[in-house]
Design an enzyme around this catalytic site. Structure first.
Site, mmCIF file in Angstrom:
data_model
loop_
_atom_site.group_PDB
_atom_site.id
_atom_site.type_symbol
_atom_site.label_atom_id
_atom_site.label_comp_id
_atom_site.label_asym_id
_atom_site.label_seq_id
_atom_site.Cartn_x
_atom_site.Cartn_y
_atom_site.Cartn_z
ATOM 1 N N SER A 6 2.097 7.881 -5.856
ATOM 2 C CA SER A 6 0.944 8.403 -6.581
ATOM 3 C C SER A 6 1.365 9.408 -7.653
ATOM 4 O O SER A 6 2.424 10.031 -7.563
ATOM 5 C CB SER A 6 -0.032 9.077 -5.609
HETATM 6 N N1 SAM Z 1 1.750 8.277 -0.055
HETATM 7 C C1 SAM Z 1 2.594 7.381 -0.789
HETATM 8 C C2 SAM Z 1 3.709 8.074 -1.497
HETATM 9 O O1 SAM Z 1 3.822 9.307 -1.425
HETATM 10 O O2 SAM Z 1 4.510 7.360 -2.121
HETATM 11 C C3 SAM Z 1 1.829 6.491 -1.741
HETATM 12 C C4 SAM Z 1 1.089 5.477 -1.032
HETATM 13 S S1 SAM Z 1 0.686 4.017 -1.900
HETATM 14 C C5 SAM Z 1 -0.432 4.591 -3.101
HETATM 15 C C6 SAM Z 1 -0.339 3.287 -0.618
HETATM 16 C C7 SAM Z 1 0.455 2.822 0.587
HETATM 17 O O3 SAM Z 1 -0.492 2.481 1.608
HETATM 18 C C8 SAM Z 1 1.256 1.565 0.335
HETATM 19 O O4 SAM Z 1 2.612 1.784 0.660
HETATM 20 C C9 SAM Z 1 0.628 0.524 1.269
HETATM 21 O O5 SAM Z 1 1.551 -0.400 1.790
HETATM 22 C C10 SAM Z 1 0.050 1.421 2.346
HETATM 23 N N2 SAM Z 1 -1.021 0.831 3.164
HETATM 24 C C11 SAM Z 1 -2.073 0.071 2.767
HETATM 25 N N3 SAM Z 1 -2.827 -0.272 3.833
HETATM 26 C C12 SAM Z 1 -2.231 0.301 4.921
HETATM 27 C C13 SAM Z 1 -2.540 0.334 6.309
HETATM 28 N N4 SAM Z 1 -3.620 -0.285 6.841
HETATM 29 N N5 SAM Z 1 -1.722 1.027 7.116
HETATM 30 C C14 SAM Z 1 -0.629 1.670 6.646
HETATM 31 N N6 SAM Z 1 -0.281 1.671 5.340
HETATM 32 C C15 SAM Z 1 -1.078 1.009 4.486
#
Ligand code: SAM
Length: 217
Positions: free
Chosen positions: A65
């Site tokens: 992000s």
């Molecule tokens: N917090 C992260 C960082 O600091 O890089 C950015 C996160 S990215 C915007 C969103 C993440 O949520 C992705 O890696 C995606 O695979 C994960 N995601 C989506 N649905 C999910 C779920 N049900 N459980 C766990 N992770 C999930």
């Protein structure tokens, strides 16, 4: 080719121009963002963008992000230092690393194994020993360690997943982007006398939260 001195100066500039200049003044958040080497959480080909004011691809169709949104979401949790925090969506691991400098214990859940293992490896290299990673559907939470003083969901959801409502402690806060697949409202909720009080902070755009209690696919 940038070296560590270049990255440090880019990082200072990021905090001053993107975070402080937009009104985020929490000392712990600013300190953590000045300290954590954000470029190490980003694939090598993209590292020159590590301190820019936009999300950066990290592989598997996911992103780290924008720095400002990481700071804002962290600030919304109002952490003092003694807390246990749950993050859903480990991604690159950068948000977990920021939380690990401010809270006592961090639990983070990622559904993509490749990203979870990569993040775990960097936590180990950097010595961030208060972060535990789980591979799985974060919409189920992580009940073994509940309740949490703070929960942060870093993907966009149509609603607050029910298991997370149960896993937040009394007075605890939860931060989540709520909306459709294209845009969301960054929402902070606090559990008071067993009920959640919600407040919208601003508009935002996140990749979707995909799981049993959010989007199906
Ligand atoms: N917090 C992260 C960082 O600091 O890089 C950015 C996160 S990215 C915007 C969103 C993440 O949520 C992705 O890696 C995606 O695979 C994960 N995601 C989506 N649905 C999910 C779920 N049900 N459980 C766990 N992770 C999930």
């Amino acid at each position: 080719m940038l070296d560590e001195t270049d990255y440090k100066s880019l990082r200072e500039n990021m905090v001053d121009c993107q975070i402080k200049a937009r009104g985020i003044n929490g000392e712990k958040v600013l300190k953590a963002m000045r300290e954590i080497p954000r470029h190490l959480f980003i694939p090598e080909q993209q590292r020159s963008y590590a301190y820019e004011d936009f999300p950066v691809p990290i592989g598997e169709g996911q992103t780290i992000s924008q720095p400002h949104i990481v700071a804002l979401m962290t600030e919304m949790l109002q952490l003092k230092g003694h807390e246990k925090v749950l993050e859903i969506g480990t991604g690159s691991g950068y948000q977990s690393a920021i939380l690990s400098k401010i809270a006592k214990e961090v639990y983070t859940v990622e559904k993509i194994e490749y990203l979870a293992l990569k993040a775990e490896k960097i936590f180990k290299i950097l010595g961030y020993n208060n972060i535990k990673v789980k591979i799985g559907d974060g919409t189920e939470g992580w009940s073994e360690h509940a309740p949490y003083d703070g929960i942060i969901i870093t993907a966009g959801s149509p609603k607050i997943p029910e298991p997370l409502i149960e896993q937040i402690s009394e007075d605890g806060r939860l931060v989540i982007p709520i909306g459709d697949a294209f845009s969301q409202d960054l929402t902070v909720a606090q559990k008071i006398k067993g009920k959640l009080t919600k407040r919208i902070i601003c508009g935002c755009i996140f990749v979707p939260l995909i799981g049993k209690h959010a989007w199906e696919k």
